[in-house]
Design an enzyme around this catalytic site. Structure first.
Site, PDB file in Angstrom:
ATOM      1  N   LYS A 153       0.809  -1.223   0.000  1.00 29.78           N
ATOM      2  CA  LYS A 153       0.000   0.000   0.000  1.00 29.78           C
ATOM      3  C   LYS A 153       0.840   1.270   0.000  1.00 29.78           C
ATOM      4  CE  LYS A 153      -1.123  -0.535   4.972  1.00 29.78           C
ATOM      5  NZ  LYS A 153      -0.496  -1.876   5.117  1.00 29.78           N
TER       6      LYS A 153
ATOM      7  N   ASN B  80      -1.055   6.510   6.614  1.00 24.52           N
ATOM      8  CA  ASN B  80      -0.114   5.522   7.142  1.00 24.52           C
ATOM      9  C   ASN B  80       1.284   5.640   6.540  1.00 24.52           C
ATOM     10  OD1 ASN B  80       0.045   3.066   8.910  1.00 24.52           O
ATOM     11  ND2 ASN B  80       0.686   2.108   6.986  1.00 24.52           N
TER      12      ASN B  80
ATOM     13  N   HIS C 282      -1.008  -8.573  11.962  1.00 16.37           N
ATOM     14  CA  HIS C 282      -1.610  -7.804  13.060  1.00 16.37           C
ATOM     15  C   HIS C 282      -2.691  -8.589  13.808  1.00 16.37           C
ATOM     16  CE1 HIS C 282       0.567  -4.489  11.348  1.00 16.37           C
ATOM     17  NE2 HIS C 282      -0.192  -4.418  10.280  1.00 16.37           N
TER      18      HIS C 282
END
Length: 432
Positions: free
Chosen positions: A124, A147, A193
């Protein structure tokens, strides 16, 4: 900075004062809000006090009645599933939001614009930077944030016709309720995560919320190279022509795109091209942007070529799924890996072990990774990054690649993946 009149006169609790948290405090104060802020790091609290205003209070939020606040704004690093303040806010009926939600609230006060949101387990950051570069090449005003490390609220508003390009982690999506992206992108979903979620299904559902927040007529771009992403695409298939899917294995001529090599970058490029088409960019400008894109620091970044050996910094590859394309890209690789492991295996990398001349393990995960690899590839337990560089330098031969692609987080020995990459570069430069 970006502000909203909707925040004026309201009282916000802000937890976490790193880059995005500090920018959030300043934007809220500039809009006429009152802020009570806290960070466990005294240095971050002190840096905020340097610009203290009468509407800012520094206080430990755990000692306060959260029901007196209009919202709790937390940094993406705060684990919503375990942090006691998150539980206290929910019990008090106080909304828990992040800076991306505040940006979504501020959009009504901005000149007419569009927003592109990019999420996915891997790729990303590269895709976000590439889309921003394509817009810049085409002469479209653009801002990049989220981010990728650039707080969006700290940036100047764009003129009319501009495009905000936001990299969005699952954590940021969890803290967002009203972000209606004109173009939303999901590259892939693989296990990561999982300490923050009840399981993989909940992690995938977090990614899917990016599309649930969209207006049905806005564009969705979804990679379908994994089962979870394919299922998400199927779940939104009722939107018909507003969905663009990117199937795995598409053939592209990447020879003119020096910073976009490998199958993983083929997917990143296809996603960026789909976004460019949705935004109406000129195809010639898009092609020029693909050719001139320089890539990101610490993501397949060429650090040096010494004695015919190429040294590559891929420190941002913090899980096995993101390492696999890097191993696939080079036929003879000396692979430096290790750190704080996110899982118990390196299975995603296994199809490319034939490219590994030798592996050099470092950090907490070093012994575990060495045990996993020993029957498959030659291994040296180097322990530290500097030692791994020294051993690899002695063993690598002309035409081979030394690749730092850790498949693990950096926090056992470094501040973050950027620090790890910087130490790697310094060690390589010391060889010269």
């Amino acid at each position: 900075m970006i502000t909203s009149g909707a925040w004026a006169g309201r009282h916000y609790a802000v937890l976490g004062l790193a880059r995005s948290g500090a920018a959030t405090v300043r934007a809220l104060l500039a809009a006429g809000a009152r802020v009570t802020a806290w960070d466990s790091d005294a240095a971050k609290r002190d840096s905020l006090l340097l610009a203290r205003e009468e509407d800012l209070r520094i206080a430990d939020l755990a000692t306060l009645d959260l029901s007196t606040f209009d919202a709790l704004v937390v940094s993406p690093g705060v684990p919503l599933n375990t942090h006691p303040l998150a539980a206290a806010a929910r019990a008090a009926g106080v909304p828990i939001v992040g800076d991306i939600e505040l940006f979504a609230q501020a959009r009504a006060d901005l000149p007419p614009h569009r927003v592109v949101g990019i999420t996915g387990t891997n790729g990303k950051s590269t895709t976000t930077a590439l889309i921003h570069h394509l817009l810049d090449t085409a002469g479209v005003p653009a801002r990049m944030g989220g981010n990728i490390g650039l707080p969006i609220l700290a940036q100047a508003p764009l003129p009319a016709g501009g495009v905000y390009v936001l990299e969005l982690s699952s954590y940021q999506i969890d803290l967002t309720q009203t972000l209606d992206c004109d173009v939303a992108v999901l590259l892939n979903v693989t296990p990561d995560h999982l300490d923050r979620y009840a399981g993989f299904a909940d992690y995938a559902a977090s990614k899917a919320r990016l599309f649930a927040m969209q207006s049905p007529h806005h564009r969705a771009v979804i990679g379908t190279g994994d089962a979870a992403s394919a299922a998400i695409a199927e779940g939104f298939a009722h939107r018909g022509e507003t969905i663009t899917t990117i199937a795995p294995g598409a053939l592209l001529d990447q020879s003119r795109w020096p910073s976009l090599q490998g199958s993983h970058n083929a997917q990143n490029a296809l996603a960026a091209i789909a976004v460019a088409e949705a935004l109406g960019l000129d195809r010639a400008a898009v092609e020029a942007g693909l050719e001139t894109f320089n890539g990101l620091p610490h993501r397949m970044e060429r650090v040096a070529t010494l004695g015919g050996v190429t040294w590559i910094d891929d420190s941002k590859a913090t899980n096995p799924e993101s390492v696999a394309p890097a191993l696939a890209a080079f036929p003879r690789v000396h692979w430096i890996l290790g750190g704080r492991a996110k899982g118990d295996d390196l299975d995603a990398c296994a199809p490319h072990f034939g490219n590994v001349v030798r592996a050099y393990t470092i950090g907490e995960a070093g012994p575990r990774f060495a045990a996993l690899l020993r029957d498959r590839v030659p291994v040296a337990e180097a322990g530290t990054l500097e030692q791994a560089v020294r051993i690899a330098a002695a063993e690598a031969r002309r035409g081979e690649v030394v690749l730092l692609s850790p498949a693990a987080a950096s926090f056992d020995q470094f501040r973050d993946y950027e620090h790890r990459g910087t130490v790697f570069r310094a060690a390589v430069e010391a060889l010269a």
